[in-house]
Design an enzyme around this catalytic site. Structure first.
Site, PDB file in Angstrom:
ATOM      1  N   GLY A  94      28.113  30.649  51.488  1.00 51.59           N
ATOM      2  CA  GLY A  94      29.578  30.550  51.488  1.00 51.59           C
ATOM      3  C   GLY A  94      30.253  31.886  51.287  1.00 51.59           C
ATOM      4  O   GLY A  94      31.400  32.098  51.694  1.00 51.59           O
ATOM      5  N   ASP A 127      36.443  31.304  47.514  1.00 46.59           N
ATOM      6  CA  ASP A 127      37.170  32.479  48.021  1.00 46.59           C
ATOM      7  C   ASP A 127      36.247  33.483  48.715  1.00 46.59           C
ATOM      8  O   ASP A 127      36.713  34.492  49.247  1.00 46.59           O
ATOM      9  CB  ASP A 127      37.938  33.165  46.879  1.00 46.59           C
ATOM     10  CG  ASP A 127      37.015  33.699  45.789  1.00 46.59           C
ATOM     11  OD1 ASP A 127      35.769  33.532  45.907  1.00 46.59           O
ATOM     12  OD2 ASP A 127      37.528  34.286  44.818  1.00 46.59           O
ATOM     13  N   GLY A 128      34.939  33.215  48.687  1.00 49.01           N
ATOM     14  CA  GLY A 128      34.004  34.113  49.361  1.00 49.01           C
ATOM     15  C   GLY A 128      33.708  35.391  48.603  1.00 49.01           C
ATOM     16  O   GLY A 128      32.973  36.243  49.086  1.00 49.01           O
ATOM     17  N   ARG A 178      21.270  42.367  48.074  1.00 47.49           N
ATOM     18  CA  ARG A 178      20.075  41.758  47.497  1.00 47.49           C
ATOM     19  C   ARG A 178      18.907  41.915  48.463  1.00 47.49           C
ATOM     20  O   ARG A 178      19.069  41.768  49.675  1.00 47.49           O
ATOM     21  CB  ARG A 178      20.357  40.281  47.236  1.00 47.49           C
ATOM     22  CG  ARG A 178      19.198  39.534  46.651  1.00 47.49           C
ATOM     23  CD  ARG A 178      19.648  38.272  45.955  1.00 47.49           C
ATOM     24  NE  ARG A 178      20.035  37.220  46.884  1.00 47.49           N
ATOM     25  CZ  ARG A 178      20.603  36.074  46.488  1.00 47.49           C
ATOM     26  NH1 ARG A 178      20.884  35.869  45.218  1.00 47.49           N
ATOM     27  NH2 ARG A 178      20.904  35.160  47.369  1.00 47.49           N
ATOM     28  N   ASP A 254      18.611  24.421  46.317  1.00 48.58           N
ATOM     29  CA  ASP A 254      19.031  25.565  47.140  1.00 48.58           C
ATOM     30  C   ASP A 254      18.759  26.889  46.416  1.00 48.58           C
ATOM     31  O   ASP A 254      18.906  27.948  47.013  1.00 48.58           O
ATOM     32  CB  ASP A 254      20.512  25.460  47.519  1.00 48.58           C
ATOM     33  CG  ASP A 254      21.410  25.241  46.317  1.00 48.58           C
ATOM     34  OD1 ASP A 254      21.168  24.267  45.573  1.00 48.58           O
ATOM     35  OD2 ASP A 254      22.340  26.037  46.099  1.00 48.58           O
ATOM     36  N   ASN A 255      18.370  26.814  45.145  1.00 46.35           N
ATOM     37  CA  ASN A 255      18.037  28.026  44.401  1.00 46.35           C
ATOM     38  C   ASN A 255      16.541  28.119  44.132  1.00 46.35           C
ATOM     39  O   ASN A 255      16.112  28.803  43.208  1.00 46.35           O
ATOM     40  CB  ASN A 255      18.812  28.072  43.078  1.00 46.35           C
ATOM     41  CG  ASN A 255      20.298  28.306  43.303  1.00 46.35           C
ATOM     42  OD1 ASN A 255      20.706  28.833  44.342  1.00 46.35           O
ATOM     43  ND2 ASN A 255      21.120  27.907  42.345  1.00 46.35           N
ATOM     44  N   ASP A 264      18.857  33.885  42.645  1.00 47.73           N
ATOM     45  CA  ASP A 264      20.192  33.454  42.218  1.00 47.73           C
ATOM     46  C   ASP A 264      20.366  33.441  40.707  1.00 47.73           C
ATOM     47  O   ASP A 264      20.301  32.416  40.038  1.00 47.73           O
ATOM     48  CB  ASP A 264      20.546  32.075  42.808  1.00 47.73           C
ATOM     49  CG  ASP A 264      21.337  32.247  44.098  1.00 47.73           C
ATOM     50  OD1 ASP A 264      21.586  33.406  44.486  1.00 47.73           O
ATOM     51  OD2 ASP A 264      21.690  31.245  44.728  1.00 47.73           O
TER      52      ASP A 264
HETATM   53  P1  AMP Z   1      25.320  29.236  43.753  1.00 49.91           P
HETATM   54  O1  AMP Z   1      25.829  28.437  42.592  1.00 49.91           O
HETATM   55  O2  AMP Z   1      25.692  30.694  43.690  1.00 49.91           O
HETATM   56  O3  AMP Z   1      23.874  29.031  44.021  1.00 49.91           O
HETATM   57  O4  AMP Z   1      26.129  28.692  45.023  1.00 49.91           O
HETATM   58  C1  AMP Z   1      26.128  27.355  45.450  1.00 49.91           C
HETATM   59  C2  AMP Z   1      26.889  27.242  46.745  1.00 49.91           C
HETATM   60  O5  AMP Z   1      28.262  27.568  46.555  1.00 49.91           O
HETATM   61  C3  AMP Z   1      26.411  28.147  47.851  1.00 49.91           C
HETATM   62  O6  AMP Z   1      26.587  27.454  49.048  1.00 49.91           O
HETATM   63  C4  AMP Z   1      27.343  29.326  47.747  1.00 49.91           C
HETATM   64  O7  AMP Z   1      27.448  30.041  48.959  1.00 49.91           O
HETATM   65  C5  AMP Z   1      28.656  28.640  47.400  1.00 49.91           C
HETATM   66  N1  AMP Z   1      29.579  29.517  46.677  1.00 49.91           N
HETATM   67  C6  AMP Z   1      29.481  29.931  45.381  1.00 49.91           C
HETATM   68  N2  AMP Z   1      30.536  30.705  45.052  1.00 49.91           N
HETATM   69  C7  AMP Z   1      31.319  30.804  46.150  1.00 49.91           C
HETATM   70  C8  AMP Z   1      32.551  31.471  46.456  1.00 49.91           C
HETATM   71  N3  AMP Z   1      33.190  32.200  45.544  1.00 49.91           N
HETATM   72  N4  AMP Z   1      33.040  31.334  47.703  1.00 49.91           N
HETATM   73  C9  AMP Z   1      32.402  30.607  48.633  1.00 49.91           C
HETATM   74  N5  AMP Z   1      31.258  29.956  48.416  1.00 49.91           N
HETATM   75  C10 AMP Z   1      30.710  30.048  47.201  1.00 49.91           C
HETATM   76 MG    MG Z   2      22.529  29.673  45.217  1.00 51.98          MG
END
Ligand code: AMP
Ligand code: MG
Length: 488
Positions: A94, A127-128, A178, A254-255, A264
């Site tokens: 994301g 917000d990406g 990374r 997913d992690n 992650d």
């Molecule tokens: P994570 O908790 O970092 O493993 O992320 C879980 C999911 O949420 C993944 O699909 C990430 O790409 C998405 N994600 C986390 N934070 C953001 C963000 N700020 N903007 C867009 N996608 C996010």
């Molecule tokens: Mg992740």
């Protein structure tokens, strides 16, 4: 802007070539004022990249996502995943991009991945972006894990974007570069399986075999062997986490990687006082990902991996389920073998004693006395060398009776030799929460010195050095109980 930074990286993008359906070509959002905050020179050298070139404005532009080096083909990767037990069919990168793959100086294929590089089609409500503090945290913990000898993704660089991102408050934004053996996750297989295109699933499995578990290609049943290899890699990885008191914090499918690398670093932390119920994540209310639950959760995730692989495991699904279940059930023994062997090394025992109660009783003692996990094993080597006082001070009276049994299990003529061997596996320095917190707070405010010092300490975790006593101590009581936030 496309730059001819041929001297930086030589790309060869096999994932995009083999599995285009699982990627969306995408560019990073521009960073208005990129500024290099941290660069991993050792890792740059491993990648065959010129660290000096990475420090130039052109190099920093690449690390910020502002310039795409020649040969890079950035994509957002698709994946699904079980988050806290609930299935989410479409997660994906994301706020991240796979920039491309490079062959490092040893010929190993490594992903270069940007995190915090702007919204993608997988961004959902996000917000990406990524704040500087959490990206530096990923850098620090990843390097600490690497120095501890635990398989992990690593950070090549962190670049400030010059932008503010909104979290609980406004924070400086950053992009992390990374480096990973790959970004193929259990969730990637779940996504491919959900398409019901068995050809795609097979191509993903073939790609993963070629890249991470090549011996499986020669096996009678390559996909079952892939599964077994991942079960084994994860059993060993989780055992390694447990042996240093690492709590990942968000073990969603997913992690979890197919390579067996830790990935992650969000709400992760190192346990201080020994307690299997230890949780640091502010959103893990039920303690699903508590320290002591990690082996069980890993096995649960591996069951989800088996479900995704089923169409490749046998002609009919009953047969596939039977063989997959057998491998899944071998996780406990595999884990136990790695963990017991690691514990015996921590205790300086040459042979594994038949009687497992020596280890189990020690853990009970540590938990009762809320003893600091890292410190205890380190001072235990002093007891092996003849000075039991520091260990006794940590666990109290109960130490003597346990120690008598332990000493009886030690090799004959135990002494400094055993102590030295123990010090090689029991770290004196781990990234303690209060130290990481202090270093990141300073770095975000513009003072890099504490972060640089901490990284230098953590780079040699087994080597006790004068002047670094404070880095070996648990947090002062004033630090309170630590929480980390997933709002990364
Ligand atoms: P994570 O908790 O970092 O493993 O992320 C879980 C999911 O949420 C993944 O699909 C990430 O790409 C998405 N994600 C986390 N934070 C953001 C963000 N700020 N903007 C867009 N996608 C996010
Ligand atoms: Mg992740």
């Amino acid at each position: 802007m496309s730059l001819a930074l041929g001297s930086l990286f030589t790309f060869d993008n096999s994932y995009l070539r083999d599995l285009g359906e699982l990627c969306v070509p995408w560019d990073a959002a521009p960073a208005p004022e990129p500024a290099l905050v941290a660069l991993n020179e050792e890792l740059a050298a491993e990648l065959g990249a010129d660290a000096e070139a990475l420090r130039t404005p052109e190099g920093v532009a690449v690390l910020a996502g502002n310039a795409k080096p020649e040969g890079a083909a950035s994509v957002a990767m698709a994946y699904a995943g079980h988050q806290f037990g609930g299935y989410v069919p479409r997660l994906g990168d994301g706020r991240a991009l796979l920039l491309g793959e490079v062959l490092d100086t040893r010929g190993q294929r490594r992903d270069l991945h940007l995190k915090g590089s702007g919204r993608t089609p997988f961004a959902r409500g996000g917000d990406g972006k990524a704040p500087l503090g959490p990206m530096l945290r990923e850098y620090v913990i990843g390097e600490a894990m690497h120095a501890l000898g635990i398989p992990t993704t690593r950070a090549l660089a962190v670049v400030g974007t010059g932008e503010q991102v909104a979290r609980d408050r406004m924070e400086p934004g950053a992009v992390l570069t990374r480096v990973a053996a790959s970004h193929i996750r259990v969730g990637t297989f779940q996504f491919a399986a959900a398409t019901r295109d068995t050809g795609l699933l097979r191509r993903l499995a073939d790609h993963a075999i070629a890249r991470h578990h090549p011996a499986a290609a020669e096996a009678d049943n390559p996909y079952l062997t892939l599964y077994t290899s991942v079960v084994e890699a994860q059993a060993e990885l989780i055992a390694r986490w447990m042996l240093v008191g690492f709590v990942h914090g968000v073990m969603n499918t997913d992690n979890m990687t197919i390579s067996g690398e830790t990935i992650d670093y969000g709400p992760c932390a190192f346990m201080d006082a020994y307690d299997p119920a230890t949780v640091f994540s502010s959103i893990d209310h039920g303690g699903r990902y508590a320290y002591g639950n990690q082996p069980g959760v890993a096995q649960w995730n591996l069951a989800r991996f088996a479900e995704a692989l089923l169409p490749l495991l046998g002609e009919d699904s009953d047969a596939a389920i039977t063989v997959a279940t057998e491998v899944l059930l071998s996780f406990a023994d595999r884990y136990d073998r790695h963990w017991r062997a690691g514990m015996h090394a921590k205790l300086g025992l040459a042979d594994a004693p038949e009687d497992t109660s020596l280890v189990d009783d020690l853990l009970t003692l540590l938990q009762e006395r809320k003893a600091d996990f890292t410190s205890f094993f380190r001072v235990l080597s002093r007891a092996a060398a003849g000075d039991p006082e520091p260990a006794r001070a940590l666990v109290g009276e109960g130490f003597d009776a346990w120690s008598e049994r332990w000493r009886a299990a030690l090799p004959a003529r135990a002494g400094t030799e055993v102590a030295t061997a123990m010090d090689r596996v029991n770290p004196v320095y781990v990234p303690r929460n209060h130290l990481v917190d202090e270093a990141l707070t300073a770095a975000v405010a513009g003072d890099r010195a504490p972060l640089d010092r901490l990284l230098a300490v953590l780079a040699r975790p087994f080597e006790e050095r004068p002047g670094l006593e404070a880095y070996a101590l648990p947090a002062p009581p004033s630090f309170g109980s630590f929480r980390t936030f997933c709002g990364t």
